[in-house]
Write a protein that holds these residues in place. Structure first.
Motif: not given
Length: 297
Positions: A140-141, A163-168, A174-190
């Protein structure tokens, strides 16, 4: 019971519950008993005894009067598994595939925020166990530990990022990049929790860890963009952890700004660009028409 020498066991990828049951019965000859009752109601009772009041409320209470929770359970109870008999199921296996990963069973660890309120090791222990069982893990983000540390704890296990969608937008990328760089290879947007639900026990007791000692947690504090935002706001997270936590949760997680289909498409495009086209999912869709629209996109 179950024969531990059954040759079919060798091809199965998950632990054999019948062998656990056999061992539990046999070990009583030596005065040994299981350390907990596997009845979910008993596990829940034990959790209430072990957790802090805040931890228990956060994990157990639902929004409003829990009617949605009740109706979901009632709907689930209406399903029945009716097995066929005299079928050769000796060489059975629960292994399946999700997002290109071979996992030992079609279940996984859902994204639950701020695990550190339950135990000091928080998400790290859960991610480690998920890897040991070869089950999918989703971070969880709103987690306690950093994306980087949880990725290390999960090792070679299949892992995804919620991912909780930040308005920023810069922080979101940045969060998506960090996630992928650390082996999290699917994204689930709440999609259904951009504002926190009204949870009576939490409101009554002021049970909101982000406003207290937990603060923003390592997941937020170790993000370079959020560090920049704190500096811009003149907030030192070491001296003012509560203020840092408030800024993290109020402005980037449960911020009260509705997410639209157009914004979702932007987020999906960013993830696809960063990950090279890895899976992107929508979490929280409840309407059939929304589900159809999601498939079309």
């Amino acid at each position: 019971m179950s024969d531990p020498n059954n040759p079919n066991i060798a091809i199965r990828t998950t632990p054999q519950w019948a062998l656990y049951q056999r061992e539990s019965f046999w070990n009583t000859n030596d005065g040994k008993y299981p350390i907990f009752n596997t009845d979910p109601a008993e596990i829940e009772k034990l959790a209430k005894e072990k957790l802090s009041q805040g931890g228990w409320y956060y994990s157990s209470c639902n929004a409003g009067l829990s009617w949605t929770h009740l109706s979901n359970r009632q709907a689930f109870y209406r399903h029945r598994i009716v097995p066929r008999m005299l079928v050769d199921t000796n060489q059975r296996d629960t292994a399946t595939e999700i997002f290109g990963h071979r996992v030992s069973a079609p279940i996984g660890f859902a994204p639950i925020g701020i695990n550190r309120i339950y135990h000091p090791t928080g998400e790290l222990s859960v991610a480690k166990v998920a890897q040991e069982l070869n089950l999918a893990y989703c971070l969880s983000s709103a987690g306690s530990y950093s994306i980087e540390d949880v990725g290390k704890a999960n090792g070679s296990g299949p892992r995804f990022f919620q991912l909780y969608q930040s308005p920023d937008d810069e922080l979101c990328i940045s969060m998506l990049q960090r996630a992928f760089d650390n082996g999290f290879d699917a994204c689930m947007l709440t999609t259904d929790t951009w504002s926190l639900g009204w949870r009576h026990n939490d409101v009554f007791t002021g049970n909101y860890a982000f406003y207290h000692d937990h603060g923003a947690g390592d997941l937020g504090l170790q993000d370079p963009v959020f560090q920049k935002r704190l500096k811009e706001a003149g907030i030192d997270p070491k001296k003012n952890p509560k203020e840092a936590g408030q800024k993290w949760i109020d402005e980037n997680i449960w911020h009260g700004r509705a997410i639209t289909w157009e914004k979702m498409k932007w987020t999906m495009a960013q993830w696809k660009r960063i990950s090279g086209g890895r899976p992107f999912c929508l979490k929280g869709i409840q309407n059939v028409e929304d589900a159809k629209k999601a498939v079309e996109l």
